[in-house]
Design an enzyme around this catalytic site. Structure first.
Site: not given
Ligand code: 9MR
Length: 446
Positions: A155, A196, A232, A260, A262
Site C-alpha cells: 500500500e 501490493n 477488496h 486479498e 473478498d
Molecule cells: O485481515 C487483516 C485484519 O485481521 C487486520 O485487523 C487488518 C488491520 O489493518 O488487516 C487486515 O489485512 C489487511 C492487509 O494486511 C492489507 N490490506 C488490507 C487488509 C484488510 O484491512
C-alpha cells in the site's frame, strides 16, 4: 497457453460430475487442484491460531497457498526493536509445509500494523533506512526458501496514485521502495518480490500511479517480480477493466496476482446476492486465468467467520467463499466453475463430398458438403478437386471458388467458416462442360 490446458482426465471427470450435480459440494476436485491444473495457485489468508479442526482441514484441502493474515506484519514479528517473535508466523509456515502448500509472505514494509517504536519514532532518513533494511533482511533470511512470494512493500500509494506520506514515504521518499526490494532480493534471491496495493484493480488514477511507479522501478533495475492487486471488492462491482489492467502490468514484464480477494455485501445475505457474488468470484477468477502472467488468487480469509469486513464495514459481510459454519457458498462454486478443466482440442478434420444437382447442354450445377469430422470446431475450411475433363467453374455461392487449369479450390466465406464438431457447411457452383462431365474423383478438405 499450454499451461491453461488440463491434462488430468480425473480432474475433468470430477469437474463434470460437479457441474452436473450443480452444487458446490458436488465439485469434488479441491480448488487447489483445479487451480494448479489451470496453471495458477489458489490461496487463502489464514489466522494461525485457528488452524485446528475443520478450519485447518478446509484450509489444507482446498488451498494451495497460505498467507498469514497478520502474523508476518512488522508489529507482530518485531514488536520491540531487534527482538523478533516468530511463533505465529512459524506456525503457519510449518502448517503449509506439512500440507504441500506455498506461502505468500505478507508483509515487510507497510504503514499500518507497525510497532509503535517505528510509527512513533523520530527518524533521520539514514536511521529509518537502516532499521527498515535490517527488518527486511532479518525476516526474509529467516524464511529463506520457505516463502514463495513476499509482499515487500504494501500500500505505497494514495488514492490519486501519488506516494503515500507514511513514515517511510515522508522520511525517505520513493527510494525506500527500491531499498526494501533490494534488501529482500539479497536475503532470498529465489523469492518472488511483490508490490501490493488496494483499489488498483481496475484502470484508474491509483492504478495509473502504480503502473508508472513499477515502470520507474524496473527502469532503475529494482528487483520487482510481481504486482499484487488486493481486490477488496463490492458486490456487483468487479471492475470491467480488471483483466485489461492485469494485462498491462504483465506486459511490463512482471507477474501479477490477486492477493486479498473478498467481495462484500450489505447484510443480510440473500440467495440473490449470493448468486451475484458467485458470478463476481467467477469473473475475477476468469480474469486471472486470461492473463498468462497471473500467478494466482488469494482470498482474504476463506470463511465469513474469519473475515475483516464486518469489523471495518459495519452492516457489511458475507464476503468470502464459505459461510460461518464452513459450508461452501455459491461463491465457492463460482470459483470452481471458472477453474473447471478445459478439454484439450481434439484432432481437427473434415471431409468434403460432391453431389451433382442438375445438368443441361453445356452446363451443370454441383454441390459440395463439408463435414467436420474432428472433435473441435473448424475455424475455416478449404476444399480442392480436379476437373481433368475440362469443366470450368462459372459461378459459385457460399464459397470463394477459383480454378487454375484443372485444379479447383473452394474456401469458406466469412459467415460459414466456423463449423462445430459434427456439423457441416454446404456450397454450390455452376460450371460448363463439353464432351463428358465425370464427377470429381476425390475431394480434399483442410
Ligand atoms: O485481515 C487483516 C485484519 O485481521 C487486520 O485487523 C487488518 C488491520 O489493518 O488487516 C487486515 O489485512 C489487511 C492487509 O494486511 C492489507 N490490506 C488490507 C487488509 C484488510 O484491512
Amino acid at each position: 497457453m499450454l499451461r491453461r490446458l488440463i491434462t488430468t482426465t480425473a480432474l475433468l471427470a470430477a469437474a463434470l460430475t460437479g457441474a452436473a450435480g450443480g452444487t458446490a459440494a458436488a465439485a469434488d476436485a479441491p480448488l487447489r487442484d483445479l487451480a494448479e491444473a489451470r496453471g495458477i495457485h489458489l490461496g487463502t489468508a489464514v489466522t494461525g491460531g485457528k488452524l485446528t479442526g475443520a478450519y485447518a482441514d478446509t484450509a489444507a484441502a482446498q488451498f494451495g497457498s497460505l498467507t498469514p493474515g497478520n502474523e508476518m506484519k512488522w508489529g507482530s514479528v518485531e514488536p520491540v526493536r531487534g527482538q523478533y517473535s516468530w511463533t505465529g508466523a512459524d506456525r503457519i509456515v510449518d502448517f503449509a509445509e506439512a500440507h504441500g502448500q506455498r506461502v505468500r509472505g505478507h508483509t515487510l514494509v507497510w504503514h499500518s500494523q507497525l510497532p509503535s517504536w517505528v510509527s512513533g519514532g523520530t527518524w533521520t532518513p539514514d536511521a529509518l533506512r537502516a532499521v527498515m533494511t535490517d527488518h527486511v533482511t532479518t525476516q526474509v533470511t529467516r524464511y529463506k526458501g520457505r516463502v514463495h512470494q513476499w509482499d515487500v512493500v504494501n500500500e505505497p500509494l494514495n488514492e490519486d496514485g501519488t506516494l503515500r506520506q507514511s513514515v517511510f514515504g515522508a522520511t525517505l521518499g520513493e527510494s525506500y521502495i527500491a531499498d526494501a526490494f533490494r534488501a529482500a532480493r539479497a536475503a532470498d534471491p529465489a523469492a518472488k518480490l511483490y508490490l501490493n496495493d488496494y483499489s488498483t484493480d481496475g484502470v484508474g488514477a491509483k492504478s495509473d500511479g502504480m503502473y508508472a511507479l513499477v515502470r520507474r522501478l524496473l527502469a532503475q533495475g529494482v528487483p520487482v517480480d510481481g504486482v499484487g492487486f488486493q481486490a477488496h471488492l463490492i458486490l456487483g462491482q468487479v471492475p470491467a477493466s480488471l483483466e485489461a489492467n492485469l494485462r498491462r502490468f504483465a506486459d511490463l514484464g512482471v507477474d501479477v496476482a490477486v492477493t486479498e480477494l473478498d467481495i462484500r455485501m450489505t447484510l443480510p445475505a440473500t440467495a440473490e446476492k449470493l448468486d451475484r457474488q458467485k458470478a463476481d468470484y467467477a469473473a475475477v477468477t476468469r480474469a486471472c486465468l486470461a492473463v498468462t502472467r497471473c500467478a494466482g488468487i488469494t482470498v482474504w480469509g476463506f470463511t465469513d467467520s474469519d473475515s475483516w469486513i464486518p469489523d471495518f464495514f459495519p452492516g457489511q459481510g458475507a464476503a468470502t467463499p464459505y459461510d460461518e459454519q464452513l459450508n461452501p457458498k455459491p461463491a465457492y462454486a463460482g470459483i470452481a466453475g471458472a477453474l473447471a478443466p478445459v478439454a484439450p482440442p481434439g484432432p481437427a478434420g473434415c471431409t468434403a463430398t460432391y453431389t451433382a444437382q442438375s445438368q443441361w447442354g453445356g452446363g451443370f450445377t454441383g454441390q459440395v458438403t463439408v463435414r467436420n469430422t474432428g472433435t473441435a470446431p473448424l475455424a475455416g475450411w478449404t476444399v480442392g478437386w480436379e476437373y481433368p475433363a475440362g469443366q470450368r467453374i462459372t459461378q459459385a455461392w457460399n464459397a470463394a471458388v477459383t480454378q487454375t487449369g484443372t485444379a479447383v479450390t473452394a474456401t469458406h466465406l466469412p459467415y460459414n467458416g466456423t463449423v462445430p464438431a459434427g456439423g457441416s457447411a454446404t456450397f454450390g457452383f455452376n460450371a460448363s462442360w463439353t464432351g463428358a462431365n465425370p464427377p470429381p474423383a476425390a475431394l480434399t478438405c483442410s
